[in-house]
Design a protein around this motif. Sequence first.
Motif, PDB file in Angstrom:
ATOM      1  N   TYR A 222       0.811  -1.216   0.000  1.00 58.55           N
ATOM      2  CA  TYR A 222       0.000   0.000   0.000  1.00 58.55           C
ATOM      3  C   TYR A 222       0.845   1.268   0.000  1.00 58.55           C
ATOM      4  CZ  TYR A 222       1.042   0.205   5.016  1.00 58.55           C
ATOM      5  OH  TYR A 222       1.679   0.276   6.221  1.00 58.55           O
ATOM      6  N   ASP A 223       2.131   1.167   0.391  1.00 61.16           N
ATOM      7  CA  ASP A 223       2.969   2.362   0.447  1.00 61.16           C
ATOM      8  C   ASP A 223       3.702   2.633  -0.862  1.00 61.16           C
ATOM      9  OD1 ASP A 223       4.429   0.067   0.720  1.00 61.16           O
ATOM     10  OD2 ASP A 223       5.922   0.949   2.076  1.00 61.16           O
ATOM     11  N   LYS A 224       3.412   1.850  -1.900  1.00 58.46           N
ATOM     12  CA  LYS A 224       4.021   2.066  -3.213  1.00 58.46           C
ATOM     13  C   LYS A 224       2.928   2.383  -4.224  1.00 58.46           C
ATOM     14  CE  LYS A 224       7.958  -1.050  -2.458  1.00 58.46           C
ATOM     15  NZ  LYS A 224       8.696  -2.226  -2.977  1.00 58.46           N
ATOM     16  N   SER A 225       3.281   3.214  -5.182  1.00 58.95           N
ATOM     17  CA  SER A 225       2.309   3.625  -6.198  1.00 58.95           C
ATOM     18  C   SER A 225       2.693   3.030  -7.545  1.00 58.95           C
ATOM     19  CB  SER A 225       2.269   5.153  -6.315  1.00 58.95           C
ATOM     20  OG  SER A 225       3.542   5.660  -6.672  1.00 58.95           O
ATOM     21  N   PRO A 226       1.730   2.759  -8.423  1.00 57.81           N
ATOM     22  CA  PRO A 226       2.043   2.231  -9.753  1.00 57.81           C
ATOM     23  C   PRO A 226       2.914   3.194 -10.550  1.00 57.81           C
ATOM     24  CG  PRO A 226      -0.288   1.978  -9.264  1.00 57.81           C
ATOM     25  CD  PRO A 226       0.284   2.861  -8.188  1.00 57.81           C
ATOM     26  N   ASP A 227       3.754   2.633 -11.398  1.00 57.80           N
ATOM     27  CA  ASP A 227       4.630   3.454 -12.223  1.00 57.80           C
ATOM     28  C   ASP A 227       5.035   2.666 -13.455  1.00 57.80           C
ATOM     29  OD1 ASP A 227       6.094   5.632 -13.065  1.00 57.80           O
ATOM     30  OD2 ASP A 227       7.046   5.941 -11.112  1.00 57.80           O
ATOM     31  N   LEU A 228       5.756   3.320 -14.353  1.00 62.14           N
ATOM     32  CA  LEU A 228       6.175   2.714 -15.619  1.00 62.14           C
ATOM     33  C   LEU A 228       7.615   2.231 -15.483  1.00 62.14           C
ATOM     34  CD1 LEU A 228       5.366   4.119 -19.133  1.00 62.14           C
ATOM     35  CD2 LEU A 228       7.559   3.060 -18.683  1.00 62.14           C
TER      36      LEU A 228
END
Length: 371
Positions: A222-228
């Motif tokens: 939950y403490d990480k966000s989606p990215d490319l």
Amino acid sequence: MYKINKLLNTIITFEPPKIKRDIPQCIRCQAYGHTKNYCFRNPACVKCAGMHLTSNCPTSGKIDEVKCHNCKGNHPASYRDKNNMKIPLYNIHPVYTTNHPTGKARGGTAVIIKNYIKHFLQNTIAHMNIQATSVTINTTHHKLTLAAVYCPPKQKISLHQFTNFFQSLRNKFIAGGDYNAKHALWGSKTNSPRGKTLEQTIRTPSIDTLTTNESTYWPAAYDKSPDLLDFGIIKGLNKTHFQVHSCFDLSSDHSPILLDYIHQPVITQAMTTLCNNTTNWAHFKNYLEVNINCNIPLKTPEQIESAVINFTNLIQEAGWMSTKPAKCKRQFNSYPEHIIQKVAKAKKFFQQKKTKRNHQRSETANTAALQ
């Protein structure tokens, strides 16, 4: 989101999604890589491989003679053998793979290529910070290297290492994979130290990126966000010849990207064979017995030659009538360009050695042969 425990006066709990490791299989066409909601192909039965839905199969219940629609084997299309995956027209044995150098850590790369495309294994790189598998194919105008790349997230990669890796892929290449690098150049939300290093390498002439500008990494924490993190890098190719789009059908924390290169590879012709493991020798024997004519004169050379030709043609017809068409196989030797040049150089020196017995030329020829 995972910290929310109440909603509309109701106690709730958010849980991370369970990651599915299996490749999805469509229950409509029995192919892998998509589900029935995204299927536009003709239906195929999971039991008899007929061109109809499984629910409309004329044979109800269990049947003795099952047939796989994918590999034509004697098992249902839904049969899962983890030690033997078959994909029609693809070169599965051997698969071009590169594992982590320790053999224990996660990672590694693989390339699966259609077996009728002329190609050879370019090289494999199995370092702690870069694992890559590259295959070179022949197109109608040039040789093109395709590379699958994986860079572990906790390893440092210098500018020199990135430069050496891309130089090993020749002048025209497509290198796609999980670089675990973030930079605004290919659409990431932030810039990481590895992304800045890779960005310096890409800024060189004739190198460009292929990206969807959409997130490809979906962390469960939950403490990480989606990215490319997943994208492609090309060199010596026109970017307008590519179509890039995301694929959200597979179940993983990384969504793959699909790169369509609008170009024509060199296709090898199927090698015709008189017999194979599907030849019906009983039918072969019966065909010869019915059509052979032994009551012919064999007095002159012309009559003997005519009889030999007719008998040869009859054997060929019997073989073709009793044998199913063989699958396309590559009928060429797949060697890298530098190996072909060294072999040609060695042949040239040995030819000179035959014509002129010279000690110096003999040593040069032996050196070329050892290389």
